[in-house]
Design a protein around this motif. Sequence first.
Motif, short mmCIF file in Angstrom:
data_model
loop_
_atom_site.label_atom_id
_atom_site.label_comp_id
_atom_site.label_asym_id
_atom_site.label_seq_id
_atom_site.Cartn_x
_atom_site.Cartn_y
_atom_site.Cartn_z
N GLY A 150 0.76 -1.24 0.00
CA GLY A 150 0.00 0.00 0.00
C GLY A 150 0.79 1.28 0.00
N ALA A 151 2.14 1.22 0.04
CA ALA A 151 2.93 2.46 0.02
C ALA A 151 2.57 3.26 -1.22
N ASP A 152 2.41 4.58 -1.08
CA ASP A 152 1.97 5.38 -2.23
C ASP A 152 3.03 6.33 -2.77
N GLN A 153 4.25 6.27 -2.21
CA GLN A 153 5.38 6.99 -2.79
C GLN A 153 6.66 6.34 -2.29
N ILE A 154 7.59 6.10 -3.21
CA ILE A 154 8.87 5.47 -2.87
C ILE A 154 10.00 6.38 -3.32
N ILE A 155 10.90 6.70 -2.39
CA ILE A 155 12.11 7.43 -2.70
C ILE A 155 13.28 6.56 -2.27
N THR A 156 14.14 6.22 -3.21
CA THR A 156 15.28 5.36 -2.92
C THR A 156 16.56 6.18 -2.93
N ILE A 157 17.40 5.96 -1.93
CA ILE A 157 18.70 6.61 -1.87
C ILE A 157 19.78 5.56 -2.11
#
Length: 214
Positions: A150-157
């Motif tokens: 259900g995550a609605d935004q993913i930011i990967t570093i």
Amino acid sequence: MRTLVVDHPLVAHKLTALRDETTDTPTFRRLADQLVTLLAYEATRDVRVRETEVTTPVATTHGVTLSTPKPLVVPILRAGLGMLEGMLRLLPTAEVGFLGMVRNELTLEASTYAERLPDDLSGRQCYVLDPMLATGGTLAAAIRFLTDRGADQIITICLLAAPEGVARVEAELAGTPVPVTVVTAAVDEKLNEKGYIVPGLGDAGDRLYGSAGS
């Protein structure tokens, strides 16, 4: 999917020191920690906030505070743990989950062996920490795992990325309605025949923690 390469002289300086094969483990850890904080500054540009009122020693004014639910930081074990403190320095009130993924060195495919995450991530903004975006299999699998919950935004570093890995993640996530951003210090030249980034910096996990358990 959006890829953001952070163009800043301090980022380049610290990445250069990380690449150096003579950099010892304690120094590598410290540099990685510092570099993550610099990358996190850019990665959190769209962190969700809400307006609030605050009383200063002089008057009352308006400001912002982090929204709820709080951001969720998800290091991918094991190497992602070396990025956690640098991230939490900037987001100390964030919640932390863990995702254990391993890459089969023959097939280069990723599989999940452990996780400590909420069952329902609806409405959550997730920050995924993974030092090396190499083949892209691990990151793509991790993002699917989070969006399935259900995550609605993913930011990967990522400290470093390879063009093949960026292309694979973008291809595997094609059609996914969840916005995904990859923030990195550099996109390097290529992958070698063993799936390592060239020129890269070697195995990030080994350089952070040694070869035990590799």
